[in-house]
Design a protein around this motif. Structure first.
Motif, short mmCIF file in Angstrom:
data_model
loop_
_atom_site.label_atom_id
_atom_site.label_comp_id
_atom_site.label_asym_id
_atom_site.label_seq_id
_atom_site.Cartn_x
_atom_site.Cartn_y
_atom_site.Cartn_z
N CYS A 56 9.64 20.47 38.39
CA CYS A 56 10.60 19.39 38.19
C CYS A 56 10.97 18.90 39.58
N LEU A 57 10.31 17.85 40.04
CA LEU A 57 10.42 17.42 41.43
C LEU A 57 11.76 16.82 41.80
N ASP A 58 12.50 16.30 40.83
CA ASP A 58 13.75 15.63 41.15
C ASP A 58 14.85 16.02 40.17
N PRO A 59 15.26 17.30 40.18
CA PRO A 59 16.35 17.69 39.28
C PRO A 59 17.67 17.09 39.78
N THR A 60 18.12 16.03 39.17
CA THR A 60 19.27 15.28 39.64
C THR A 60 20.61 15.87 39.22
N ASP A 61 20.61 16.95 38.50
CA ASP A 61 21.87 17.51 38.01
C ASP A 61 22.36 18.69 38.84
N CYS B 67 14.64 16.98 33.29
CA CYS B 67 14.87 16.92 34.73
C CYS B 67 15.95 15.93 35.11
N THR B 68 16.67 15.38 34.16
CA THR B 68 17.68 14.38 34.48
C THR B 68 19.05 14.82 34.01
N ARG B 69 20.06 14.19 34.51
CA ARG B 69 21.43 14.53 34.14
C ARG B 69 21.65 14.38 32.63
N LYS C 232 15.99 24.51 41.43
CA LYS C 232 14.77 23.83 41.87
C LYS C 232 13.52 24.52 41.29
N ASP C 233 13.71 25.65 40.61
CA ASP C 233 12.59 26.40 40.04
C ASP C 233 12.21 25.92 38.64
N ARG C 234 12.92 24.94 38.11
CA ARG C 234 12.60 24.45 36.77
C ARG C 234 11.24 23.77 36.75
N VAL C 235 10.63 23.79 35.56
CA VAL C 235 9.30 23.19 35.41
C VAL C 235 9.30 22.21 34.25
#
Length: 104
Positions: free
Chosen positions: A67-72, A18-20, A76-79
């Motif tokens: 994934c509440l904070d996808p910073t990349d 979920c991070t860059r 938004k549908d990722r888990v």
């Protein structure tokens, strides 16, 4: 403190998604593929730990969360898939050593 040593591995691997820093140029994978990969990494890691542990699935870890904070800027549908296992059969005096092995 003695039991969830291997859980460290699954959490670290999945949190990166979920991070860059976790971004990989290429196609995304399905939830089923991700679960398979997580299980593979856990079993491979457990396979090189000395002394050899028995894996005991921590049933409450069988969950999938958003994934509440996808910073990349990705979907938004990722888990995030989480799996935790207890390492059974590790003597108390070797827990710190085994934790280091898991981190490596």
């Amino acid at each position: 403190m003695l039991r969830p040593v291997l859980a460290i591995l699954a959490i670290v691997i999945l949190a990166v998604g979920c991070t860059r820093e976790g971004v990989v140029n290429g196609p995304t994978i399905t939830q089923e593929q991700a679960l398979g990969r997580v299980e593979q990494l856990i079993k491979e890691t457990a396979g090189i730990i000395i002394p050899k542990p028995r894996l005991d699935l921590y049933r409450p870890s069988l969950n999938v969360t958003s994934c509440l904070d996808p910073t990349d800027g990705g979907s938004k549908d990722r888990v995030v898939i989480n799996r935790s296992y207890y390492l059974e059969g590790i003597p108390r005096d070797r827990v710190a050593e085994v934790a280091k092995q898991v981190k490596q």
